[in-house]
Structure formats: C-alpha cells, structure tokens
Design an enzyme around this catalytic site. Structure first.
Site, mmCIF file in Angstrom:
data_model
loop_
_atom_site.group_PDB
_atom_site.id
_atom_site.type_symbol
_atom_site.label_atom_id
_atom_site.label_comp_id
_atom_site.label_asym_id
_atom_site.label_seq_id
_atom_site.Cartn_x
_atom_site.Cartn_y
_atom_site.Cartn_z
ATOM 1 N N ASP A 44 0.831 -1.199 0.000
ATOM 2 C CA ASP A 44 0.000 0.000 0.000
ATOM 3 C C ASP A 44 0.869 1.254 0.000
ATOM 4 O O ASP A 44 1.585 1.526 0.956
ATOM 5 C CB ASP A 44 -0.899 -0.009 1.244
ATOM 6 N N TYR A 49 3.040 9.778 -0.762
ATOM 7 C CA TYR A 49 4.145 9.178 -0.010
ATOM 8 C C TYR A 49 5.466 9.402 -0.740
ATOM 9 O O TYR A 49 6.535 9.208 -0.162
ATOM 10 C CB TYR A 49 3.942 7.673 0.171
ATOM 11 N N LYS A 74 -2.757 5.933 -4.209
ATOM 12 C CA LYS A 74 -3.812 6.891 -3.901
ATOM 13 C C LYS A 74 -3.563 8.216 -4.621
ATOM 14 O O LYS A 74 -2.415 8.647 -4.757
ATOM 15 C CB LYS A 74 -3.887 7.149 -2.395
ATOM 16 N N HIS A 107 -7.336 9.876 -1.813
ATOM 17 C CA HIS A 107 -6.592 9.881 -0.550
ATOM 18 C C HIS A 107 -7.264 10.721 0.537
ATOM 19 O O HIS A 107 -7.207 10.380 1.720
ATOM 20 C CB HIS A 107 -5.171 10.404 -0.802
#
Length: 283
Positions: A44, A49, A74, A107
């Site tokens: 994930d 990120y 996301k 997200h």
C-alpha cells in the site's frame, strides 16, 4: 494469506504492507523487498508518499509475478477534478512502472471529490485500475459524497485500531459490502494499547506479541490491515497471525476497549486546506 472478496469481485490479501513515511531512494525499496520475501502480497503506497517508484522497482526485482502482488496507490488532493485526476492516475502508473494498479483510492475527502471519482471510474473501465475506493471518510463525509457517486467504493481506508474501532462508520459500510482498511492498525505504536492488560494476557495465552493479537482481532473483525515497519523481524512477525484464533468471548473483550476517537479528525475545520497547502507533490 487470507484473501477478501471486495464488492466488485476483486480479491485482496487481508494483510498489506504500508510504506507511509518510508523515504524513496532505497529505504522503501529494501522494506518492500523484505516484506515480499516474508510473504506479503499486498503493498500500500500513495502518490503523496513520494515512494511509488521504489515500490514498483522492488516488485519487479523480487522475481514475483506482477499478478501475484496486489498494489494500492492513492490520488493526492492536488490532482482532484476530472482532468487532473486522469493525469494523476497515469502519473502513478508511470512512477510504479506498471500497466495497472489493483486498487486506487481518493486519498482525502476534500475539493472536487466527485470529479476525481468519475476519473477513477473511467480509469477502471479502461483497465488501468482493477478496483477503486476512498480514504479518510467519516460517516458524515461519506454521506455527503458517496450517494452522488455512480458506483459504490470497494473500500474506505481510515484510522482504525482497538481504541478506535470505527463502529458508526461500519454501520454504513457493512450493508453496502464496503470493506474497511485500517491505517495505524497498531495505534501508531501507542504504548498504552500495546501494554493493555487484555491484549497482554491474550498475547501470553497464545504465545504471540501484543501487535499480533491486535492484528488478529482486526482480521477476525473483517478489517483489512496495513501494518508498517522497516524492521525485518517485525515485518515478518506482523504477518504471523494466521495460526491462532480468538474466541468469541476474547473478541468481545477486545471490542470493549473501543474509546471511539482516533488521532485524526477529517471533519476538523481547515484540514483540507492545510493538507493541500502543506503537501505539494508537484508544481
């Protein structure tokens, strides 16, 4: 590894490996390789990120076939709205070095959510995404957006652990076959949770550690869990939860630990603006 069938027929491994706040450029790459070697088949990540490229490289270098690894990413707030979201999907695919993603989420629930969702629906129809979902939607936020969607999300990824079990949210999700995915499934290392006498007693009984008991409770509750670590032994241990089962009485002992409140409130004033202004993933 147990797998769960989502409401669109796609099967997802019940335990995923989260890479939030693990840096790109090697550290995420090594952590994902360790996870895959330990037996994880669900990774994930997210555009925000900033480590999608490390995830993709690790999957390729692992030697495991692409269709055996479930990849989630996301869409970030900067790319909400239909046209921007279409580009965002393609950017994630490019960063991952993949032809498709198994699951792609909105997200955060702010801004042009409906336009972004329509782009995800179209990307799914085009074969770029197998399943689509949302993240950080409280019951109030869910009810403000999802009834206007053409399709129901497959998952809602939210903060969830024994101290914050999302019971009110599940009353909405469960009848629609929407699975809850837990970020911070171990309470973000909450020492009080890990040292809770109920958790510790169950860990002693089953010869497990506190984290394994917590994850087992969540799995038996039908929740998809996303523990994160960069420690190879902990990475492996977080997956070692399928050789024991809590009794119904023990499950109830865990259920009563719920405090009904987490560390993040998506409904707090200004959260969307703060996130958009402080987290820029591109110019």
């Amino acid at each position: 590894m147990e797998r769960i069938r989502l409401n669109d027929g796609v099967e997802i491994p019940a335990v995923g490996f989260g890479v939030f706040m693990i840096p790109n450029g090697g550290e995420t790459y090594c952590a994902v390789l360790d996870a895959l070697k330990a037996g994880y088949r669900h990774i994930d990540t997210a555009a925000a990120y900033m480590n999608e490229s490390d995830v993709g490289k690790a999957v390729r270098d692992s030697g495991i076939k692409r269709d055996e690894v479930f990849i989630t990413s996301k869409l970030w707030l900067q790319d909400y709205g239909y046209d921007a979201a279409k580009k965002g999907v393609d950017t994630s695919l490019k960063n991952l070095g993949m032809d498709y993603m198994d699951l792609y989420l909105l997200h955060q629930p702010y801004g042009d959510v409906e336009g972004a969702w329509k782009a995800l629906e179209d990307a799914k129809k085009a074969g770029k995404i197998r399943s689509i979902g949302v993240s950080n939607m409280t019951p109030k936020i869910w009810n403000s957006f999802v009834p206007r969607f053409s399709t129901i999300p497959s998952v809602n990824q939210v903060e969830c652990n024994p101290y914050f079990q999302q019971k009110e949210l599940r009353k909405i999700l469960d009848p629609q076959g929407v699975r809850l995915e837990a970020w911070y499934p171990l309470g973000h290392g909450d020492k009080g949770l890990l040292a809770n006498e109920t958790v510790v007693a169950l860990a002693k009984k089953y010869g497990k550690n506190a984290g394994q008991v917590i994850l087992r409770f969540e799995i038996q509750s039908g929740i998809i869990v996303l523990p994160k670590s960069t420690n190879p032994e902990r990475i492996k241990g977080n997956l070692d939860i399928f050789d024991f089962e809590l009794s119904e009485d023990e499950m109830e002992q865990m259920r009563v630990l719920d405090k009904g409140k987490g560390t993040h409130d998506p409904e707090a004033p200004g959260v969307g603006e703060m996130l958009l202004n402080n987290y820029k993933i591109h110019e």
